[in-house]
Write a protein that holds these residues in place. Structure first.
Motif, PDB file in Angstrom:
ATOM      1  N   ALA A   1     -50.704 153.573 -15.131  1.00  0.00           N
ATOM      2  CA  ALA A   1     -51.647 152.458 -15.244  1.00  0.00           C
ATOM      3  C   ALA A   1     -51.191 151.402 -16.234  1.00  0.00           C
ATOM      4  CB  ALA A   1     -53.023 152.990 -15.638  1.00  0.00           C
ATOM      5  N   ASP A   2     -50.300 151.779 -17.167  1.00  0.00           N
ATOM      6  CA  ASP A   2     -49.828 150.825 -18.173  1.00  0.00           C
ATOM      7  C   ASP A   2     -48.861 149.791 -17.597  1.00  0.00           C
ATOM      8  OD1 ASP A   2     -51.277 152.463 -19.814  1.00  0.00           O
ATOM      9  OD2 ASP A   2     -49.560 153.281 -20.905  1.00  0.00           O
ATOM     10  N   PHE A   3     -48.232 150.160 -16.495  1.00  0.00           N
ATOM     11  CA  PHE A   3     -47.140 149.343 -15.975  1.00  0.00           C
ATOM     12  C   PHE A   3     -47.581 147.914 -15.652  1.00  0.00           C
ATOM     13  CE2 PHE A   3     -44.504 147.825 -12.380  1.00  0.00           C
ATOM     14  CZ  PHE A   3     -43.268 147.827 -12.993  1.00  0.00           C
ATOM     15  N   LYS A   4     -48.789 147.755 -15.118  1.00  0.00           N
ATOM     16  CA  LYS A   4     -49.225 146.418 -14.700  1.00  0.00           C
ATOM     17  C   LYS A   4     -49.424 145.472 -15.881  1.00  0.00           C
ATOM     18  CE  LYS A   4     -54.195 147.501 -14.501  1.00  0.00           C
ATOM     19  NZ  LYS A   4     -55.381 147.563 -13.604  1.00  0.00           N
TER      20      LYS A   4
ATOM     21  N   ALA B   1     -44.697 148.571 -22.774  1.00  0.00           N
ATOM     22  CA  ALA B   1     -45.477 149.807 -22.639  1.00  0.00           C
ATOM     23  C   ALA B   1     -44.773 150.929 -23.381  1.00  0.00           C
ATOM     24  CB  ALA B   1     -45.633 150.171 -21.168  1.00  0.00           C
ATOM     25  N   LEU B   2     -45.541 151.687 -24.189  1.00  0.00           N
ATOM     26  CA  LEU B   2     -44.996 152.779 -24.988  1.00  0.00           C
ATOM     27  C   LEU B   2     -45.540 154.144 -24.572  1.00  0.00           C
ATOM     28  CD1 LEU B   2     -45.157 151.100 -28.516  1.00  0.00           C
ATOM     29  CD2 LEU B   2     -43.206 151.224 -26.951  1.00  0.00           C
ATOM     30  N   GLY B   3     -46.324 154.178 -23.508  1.00  0.00           N
ATOM     31  CA  GLY B   3     -46.880 155.444 -23.023  1.00  0.00           C
ATOM     32  C   GLY B   3     -48.258 155.722 -23.593  1.00  0.00           C
ATOM     33  N   ASP B   4     -49.065 156.436 -22.806  1.00  0.00           N
ATOM     34  CA  ASP B   4     -50.409 156.854 -23.244  1.00  0.00           C
ATOM     35  C   ASP B   4     -51.282 155.684 -23.665  1.00  0.00           C
ATOM     36  OD1 ASP B   4     -49.819 159.559 -22.806  1.00  0.00           O
ATOM     37  OD2 ASP B   4     -48.938 159.744 -24.800  1.00  0.00           O
ATOM     38  N   GLY B   5     -51.161 154.560 -22.965  1.00  0.00           N
ATOM     39  CA  GLY B   5     -52.010 153.421 -23.250  1.00  0.00           C
ATOM     40  C   GLY B   5     -51.643 152.629 -24.482  1.00  0.00           C
ATOM     41  N   LYS B   6     -50.495 152.923 -25.067  1.00  0.00           N
ATOM     42  CA  LYS B   6     -50.056 152.197 -26.267  1.00  0.00           C
ATOM     43  C   LYS B   6     -49.089 151.078 -25.874  1.00  0.00           C
ATOM     44  CE  LYS B   6     -50.471 156.148 -29.427  1.00  0.00           C
ATOM     45  NZ  LYS B   6     -51.026 157.090 -28.420  1.00  0.00           N
ATOM     46  N   PHE B   7     -49.183 149.960 -26.601  1.00  0.00           N
ATOM     47  CA  PHE B   7     -48.351 148.794 -26.295  1.00  0.00           C
ATOM     48  C   PHE B   7     -47.852 148.148 -27.576  1.00  0.00           C
ATOM     49  CE2 PHE B   7     -51.073 149.364 -22.663  1.00  0.00           C
ATOM     50  CZ  PHE B   7     -50.265 149.083 -21.582  1.00  0.00           C
TER      51      PHE B   7
ATOM     52  N   ALA C   1     -47.012 142.912 -32.908  1.00  0.00           N
ATOM     53  CA  ALA C   1     -48.260 143.637 -33.139  1.00  0.00           C
ATOM     54  C   ALA C   1     -48.371 144.760 -32.112  1.00  0.00           C
ATOM     55  CB  ALA C   1     -49.455 142.699 -33.040  1.00  0.00           C
ATOM     56  N   ASP C   2     -49.277 145.696 -32.382  1.00  0.00           N
ATOM     57  CA  ASP C   2     -49.497 146.832 -31.490  1.00  0.00           C
ATOM     58  C   ASP C   2     -50.891 146.770 -30.901  1.00  0.00           C
ATOM     59  OD1 ASP C   2     -46.978 148.168 -31.910  1.00  0.00           O
ATOM     60  OD2 ASP C   2     -47.692 148.615 -33.925  1.00  0.00           O
TER      61      ASP C   2
ATOM     62  N   GLY D   1     -60.207 151.303 -21.195  1.00  0.00           N
ATOM     63  CA  GLY D   1     -60.768 150.901 -19.918  1.00  0.00           C
ATOM     64  C   GLY D   1     -59.772 150.072 -19.134  1.00  0.00           C
ATOM     65  N   ALA D   2     -60.141 148.852 -18.799  1.00  0.00           N
ATOM     66  CA  ALA D   2     -59.263 147.981 -18.017  1.00  0.00           C
ATOM     67  C   ALA D   2     -58.654 146.872 -18.866  1.00  0.00           C
ATOM     68  CB  ALA D   2     -60.045 147.368 -16.855  1.00  0.00           C
ATOM     69  N   THR D   3     -58.748 147.009 -20.205  1.00  0.00           N
ATOM     70  CA  THR D   3     -58.317 145.938 -21.104  1.00  0.00           C
ATOM     71  C   THR D   3     -57.439 146.485 -22.225  1.00  0.00           C
ATOM     72  OG1 THR D   3     -60.373 144.738 -20.674  1.00  0.00           O
ATOM     73  CG2 THR D   3     -59.114 144.072 -22.604  1.00  0.00           C
ATOM     74  N   VAL D   4     -56.391 145.733 -22.542  1.00  0.00           N
ATOM     75  CA  VAL D   4     -55.571 146.037 -23.713  1.00  0.00           C
ATOM     76  C   VAL D   4     -55.976 145.070 -24.822  1.00  0.00           C
ATOM     77  CG1 VAL D   4     -53.249 146.099 -24.683  1.00  0.00           C
ATOM     78  CG2 VAL D   4     -53.640 146.881 -22.339  1.00  0.00           C
ATOM     79  N   THR D   5     -56.296 145.614 -25.971  1.00  0.00           N
ATOM     80  CA  THR D   5     -56.691 144.789 -27.115  1.00  0.00           C
ATOM     81  C   THR D   5     -55.657 144.908 -28.220  1.00  0.00           C
ATOM     82  OG1 THR D   5     -59.034 145.111 -26.601  1.00  0.00           O
ATOM     83  CG2 THR D   5     -58.495 144.309 -28.803  1.00  0.00           C
ATOM     84  N   ILE D   6     -55.257 143.759 -28.757  1.00  0.00           N
ATOM     85  CA  ILE D   6     -54.228 143.703 -29.803  1.00  0.00           C
ATOM     86  C   ILE D   6     -54.747 142.848 -30.944  1.00  0.00           C
ATOM     87  CG2 ILE D   6     -51.882 142.966 -30.357  1.00  0.00           C
ATOM     88  CD1 ILE D   6     -51.498 143.231 -27.165  1.00  0.00           C
ATOM     89  N   ASN D   7     -54.763 143.398 -32.117  1.00  0.00           N
ATOM     90  CA  ASN D   7     -55.145 142.651 -33.314  1.00  0.00           C
ATOM     91  C   ASN D   7     -53.886 142.236 -34.050  1.00  0.00           C
ATOM     92  OD1 ASN D   7     -58.036 142.876 -33.033  1.00  0.00           O
ATOM     93  ND2 ASN D   7     -57.804 145.038 -33.569  1.00  0.00           N
ATOM     94  N   ALA D   8     -53.651 140.927 -34.112  1.00  0.00           N
ATOM     95  CA  ALA D   8     -52.420 140.405 -34.699  1.00  0.00           C
ATOM     96  C   ALA D   8     -52.770 139.410 -35.797  1.00  0.00           C
ATOM     97  CB  ALA D   8     -51.576 139.726 -33.631  1.00  0.00           C
TER      98      ALA D   8
END
Length: 325
Positions: free
Chosen positions: A36-39, A63-69, A91-92, A97-104
């Motif tokens: 799921a991370d690929f997209k 993508a770093l695996g297990d939902g980590k980016f 930043a990481d 859910g369906a969203t990746v959140t990054i605090n930078a």
């Protein structure tokens, strides 16, 4: 008692082997089989408001695996497409859910539906970066007159051992039967998607020109660009700019190679190489003082083959041709 102990030992060994196998990073060669991370992984570009001014920005999402980016931002645009080659913001983030959140720093990046929404601490919209899919301008380049076609998908007979995958691609661990002195070479390669892997275990291969000088192939998407990363020449030179595209994107190396010159057994001129990675010059007329590690042949006046290294990862190749000079 010995029987029980032996049985327990065998069972323990079996468990350890199973754990070791389970720990091996999975290498995906088909986007349809990716997680799921690929997209979310890939490149994004757009305009952001920075200190009241509108600026072009690019971002690479890894993508770093297990939902980590991990996300790298580039002022001016993506590498090779506007980046000032100075400023990188990193930043990481985490998939929820369906969203990746990054605090930078003082901004928040929200990845969803092929876009990155950038907001400030107060929630004000600073702009949107949209996903882009770049392709090398030399992808699919046709061999010119006088070229020697080493692989066009129809046969692997020009290589030893020369194996084709089920979808007609050349498999790693192949060495051309023909040898070359001075030449130009075009090849296309595809790195597998291995989000859980790190460093040299992440989609590793390499092309040894003349079987002596390796240009690294590695999933270095978003990295700094060192001599042991994609486009680097081990212990000799890092690429001028990291032009590695995301894994499962087809990439190109276009090389002009001038062989070393010998007077009997004495070298009087070093080999030289110019390399374009995905159409961008990353080494220009670079002098090669000697062979790189893992070379097949010693450095001498004899021509050498094109060798595609097997480093244990399913890297694939196509459209390989050489123009002798």
């Amino acid at each position: 008692m010995r029987t029980i102990a032996r049985s327990m030992t065998v069972t323990l060994l079996g468990v350890l082997v199973s754990l070791a196998c389970a720990a091996d990073p999975v290498a995906v060669t088909d986007p349809a089989a990716a997680d799921a991370d690929f997209k979310f992984q890939g490149e994004y570009a757009g305009v952001l408001k920075v200190d009241g001014d509108e600026q072009k920005w690019g971002a690479q999402v890894i993508a770093l695996g297990d939902g980590k980016f991990h996300v790298v931002g580039y002022e001016g645009g993506l590498p090779g497409a506007g980046w000032n080659e100075l400023d990188r913001r990193e930043a990481d983030g985490q998939l929820r859910g369906a969203t990746v959140t990054i605090n930078a720093d003082d901004t928040t990046l929200t990845l969803q539906n092929g876009q990155i929404l950038v907001t400030d601490q107060a929630g004000a919209n600073l702009g949107t970066l949209t996903k882009v899919v770049r392709k090398s301008p030399t992808l699919g380049a046709k061999p010119p007159q006088g070229a020697i076609v080493l692989f066009d998908g129809t046969t692997a007979d020009h290589f030893e051992p020369g194996q084709r995958s089920d979808d007609g691609l050349l498999i790693e661990g192949a060495t051309s039967k023909q040898k070359f002195g001075n030449f130009s070479c075009h090849l296309e390669f595809c790195l597998p998607y291995m989000p859980a892997a790190r460093g040299q275990g992440r989609s590793n291969s390499g092309c040894y020109y003349q079987g002596r000088y390796e240009v690294q192939m590695l999933d270095s998407f978003g990295l700094e660009g060192k001599d042991n990363e994609c486009g680097g020449i081990y212990s000799i030179a890092a690429p001028r700019i990291n032009m590695c595209l995301p894994p499962l994107a087809w990439q190109t190396y276009d090389v002009d190679f001038t062989t070393a010159v010998f007077d009997q057994d004495k070298k009087v001129k070093n080999a030289r190489i110019t390399i374009r990675h995905n159409g961008v010059v990353i080494h220009r007329d670079l002098e090669l003082p000697g062979v790189t590690a893992g070379n097949l042949l010693p450095e001498n006046a004899e021509p050498g083959p094109i060798h595609l290294q097997d480093h244990g990862n399913p890297v694939r190749y196509r459209n390989i041709w050489v123009v002798p000079k």
